[in-house]
Each structure stands twice: as C-alpha cells, then as structure tokens.
Design an enzyme around this catalytic site. Structure first.
Site, mmCIF file in Angstrom:
data_model
loop_
_atom_site.group_PDB
_atom_site.id
_atom_site.type_symbol
_atom_site.label_atom_id
_atom_site.label_comp_id
_atom_site.label_asym_id
_atom_site.label_seq_id
_atom_site.Cartn_x
_atom_site.Cartn_y
_atom_site.Cartn_z
ATOM 1 C CG LEU A 1 2.345 3.729 6.087
ATOM 2 C CD1 LEU A 1 3.260 4.946 6.232
ATOM 3 C CD2 LEU A 1 1.390 3.658 7.286
ATOM 4 N N GLY B 1 0.820 -1.219 0.000
ATOM 5 C CA GLY B 1 0.000 0.000 0.000
ATOM 6 C C GLY B 1 0.848 1.261 0.000
ATOM 7 C CE LYS C 1 -7.398 2.890 10.434
ATOM 8 N NZ LYS C 1 -6.342 1.871 10.456
ATOM 9 C CE1 TYR D 1 -9.143 4.011 7.561
ATOM 10 C CE2 TYR D 1 -9.583 6.359 7.787
ATOM 11 C CZ TYR D 1 -8.688 5.309 7.701
ATOM 12 O OH TYR D 1 -7.347 5.563 7.755
HETATM 13 C C1 AKB Z 1 -8.404 8.829 4.375
HETATM 14 O O1 AKB Z 1 -8.554 9.896 3.779
HETATM 15 O O2 AKB Z 1 -9.299 7.974 4.495
HETATM 16 C C2 AKB Z 1 -7.076 8.553 5.030
HETATM 17 C C3 AKB Z 1 -7.047 9.001 6.441
HETATM 18 C C4 AKB Z 1 -7.084 10.436 6.775
HETATM 19 O O3 AKB Z 1 -6.979 8.196 7.323
HETATM 20 N N1 AKB Z 1 -6.029 9.181 4.290
#
Ligand code: AKB
Length: 315
Positions: A13, A11, A146, A142
């Site tokens: 990173l 990926g 997290k 997302y």
């Molecule tokens: C995203 O835009 O989803 C990522 C992040 C800020 O975690 N780059």
C-alpha cells in the site's frame, strides 16, 4: 504547508499511497520511511528516512526535525505471516501503533491515518454484507491486533483529541509492488503467473468468496477520508470499506478472457481457515453516507487494467 510522514512506505500500500500523496500535495510535503534502508531507491522523488516504528525516540526525532503535521502509519505484519509469528505480530502491530499515537499526541499532529482490515471480523460475524457494527470475534493475531488498534484509535480521539482516521481495507490488489504475508494475496500472485504463462497453485479453495479492492480505489478512499471535514467523521474506530467480492474460480474465469490457456490448481492450506473466518462481502453504507465514498473498479475492469500494465511494469 502540510508535512506528511508515511511509515512503512515500501510496502504494497505504501508504495502507491506515498506516490499519490506526493502527486496531490507536492513532493516537498512527503517524507517516506521504511525499516529497510534498501527501500530508499523507490523514493527518489521525496525525502526518505530509515525508520523502525518500534523506535519511538527516532520517530519523535524525525517528526520534530521535519516539522511533520500528518502521519500515515502503514507498517504491520499481515494475517498469514502473523499466524507464524504471533508474538512478533502483536508486538509490531500494537507497539508500533501506540508509538505513533503517543508521538501524535505529544507533537500535536493534525491528522493520523491507520489501516484496519476485514480481519476484525470472525467466524460468528455476519458473513454477507457485514454491517459496520457487526459482532466481531477475530481469530487471528492480526485480526485481534486490528480490533484492539481500532479501539486505541477511538480512545486517543475521545481522550486526547488526536484526529485518527481509519479504514477496514478488504484484500488490496495492485501490480506495482508485491504483497507480503496476507491471506488475500493469492489475488495478486495470480496475475504474475498468468502474465508469465505459468500455472497457478491457489492456497484457497475455488469457491472461497472474499471482499477485495483494486489499489486505485483504496488510494482514492484513503485520500477522500483524510480530506473529509472533521465533523463528517462519525466512526472513530474504523470504517467498513467495500469494492468487490469474488472467488478464486471467478478470478480464473476473468483471466481466461485474456489468457485462454491459463491453468489453476487448488491446494488449500492453513490460510483456508483464516479466509473462512472472514466475511464474503461488506456493507460500507456508512462510509458512503459520511464522506461520499464510491468504488470504481469491478473484477472485469481490474483484470483488464492489470493485464495491460503488469508486463511492462515488471520487465
Ligand atoms: C491479509 O490478507 O492479511 C490482508 C488483509 C485482508 O488485511 N490483505
């Protein structure tokens, strides 16, 4: 000797972090893995295995056979793509992390790195200089994954002593690989368009401020956090981390210095709402205090570096 397993090495990173780990600790110390076998071509300098992090048995088997002592778990579905596939994003982001934490616990792994994100913050979090312990109400899958993941990391540290360390990355910007599925990724694509003499269509409005970071700073921060003495780590969820903040309009201005005819048009889409729910800027004073973090790049320096190197890199 440390044996460092990188999950999701192909990926954005992972491509740069895996190389930095090999440069720092030696090629023989690094094992790159990715769910796509085709990524092996990026890793001719170290051992490579195809691995889907959802397959816990294969993960445990690689850890055992290779004698792994540290794991960097980078595989995730990012914010914008996650909104298109919410259940899949949750399954991978949570299931993958839990597999890693369980394997780390069973195999007495010395250290684990897991990236969190500014996406843990939401519409009711402080917008400016968002503090480490700000109220958090993420409204993307997302971000929710997290935030839950941060608490799982803290739980495995408190309950089982697994030394998991984490950073809340801002949008990461590099030129050595293409990003996939993030809301901050306009700030990567824009360089490709400018360098290739094309017009850029931006999916965020011109005044949308977001926290961002040049990839070299992100790599330094990660290595610094992982090298820090254990008793200096006071945050076991995830550290706020800041580099710079800017809007698409300011980014356009920084590119006009190098490409005076570079054009941008604004066509905000569903990603605008995601960006609007995130902070404008981040307070990372706890990271600065605990392990002496200091970013090096601002927008001007980052743009000058990327426009210098990108053309040769992609041709
Ligand atoms: C995203 O835009 O989803 C990522 C992040 C800020 O975690 N780059």
């Amino acid at each position: 000797m440390s044996k460092i397993l990188v999950i999701g090495a192909g990926g954005q990173l992972g491509t740069e972090l895996t190389k930095a780990l090999a440069d720092k600790y030696g090629k023989a110390s690094v094992i790159a893995t990715d769910f796509q076998a085709s990524m092996s071509s990026k890793f001719d300098y170290c051992t490579f295995h195809t691995l889907n992090v959802m397959d816990k048995d294969s993960l445990a088997s690689i850890v055992k056979i290779e004698g792994v002592t540290q794991i960097y778990h980078l595989a995730a579905i990012l914010s914008a793509l996650g909104e298109k596939n919410p259940v899949q994003a949750w399954d991978l982001n949570m299931g993958g992390l839990l597999n890693v934490l369980e394997v780390a616990r069973d195999h007495k792994i010395e250290k684990v790195f897991w990236p969190s994100s500014i996406a843990v913050f939401g519409p009711n979090s402080d917008k400016d200089q968002t503090p480490q312990k700000a109220f958090k109400d993420p409204n993307t899958v997302y971000g929710i994954s997290k935030l839950a993941g941060e608490h799982w990391c803290e739980y495995y540290f408190n309950k089982y002593g697994v030394d998991v360390r984490s950073l809340r990355y801002p949008g990461l910007i590099g030129y050595k690989s293409l990003p996939g599925g993030g809301t901050t990724d306009y700030a990567v694509d824009i360089y490709h368009k400018a360098v290739n003499g094309q017009k850029f269509t931006c999916f965020l409005s011109e005044d949308t401020y977001l926290p961002m970071m040049y990839m070299d700073d992100a790599i330094h921060a990660t290595l610094q956090l992982m090298e820090a003495p254990k008793d200096h780590i006071t945050i076991r969820t995830s550290y706020n981390l800041a580099g710079m903040s800017f809007s698409p309009k300011e980014m356009h201005q920084s590119l006009l210095v190098h490409y005076p005819n570079f054009e941008i048009v604004y066509q905000p889409d569903f990603r605008q709402q995601i960006a609007d729910s995130w902070p404008n800027s981040i307070d990372d004073s706890v990271a600065k205090k605990d392990w002496k973090w200091q970013p090096q790049f601002d927008l001007k320096a980052m743009t000058a570096t990327i426009v210098k190197h990108l053309p040769a890199f992609f041709n």
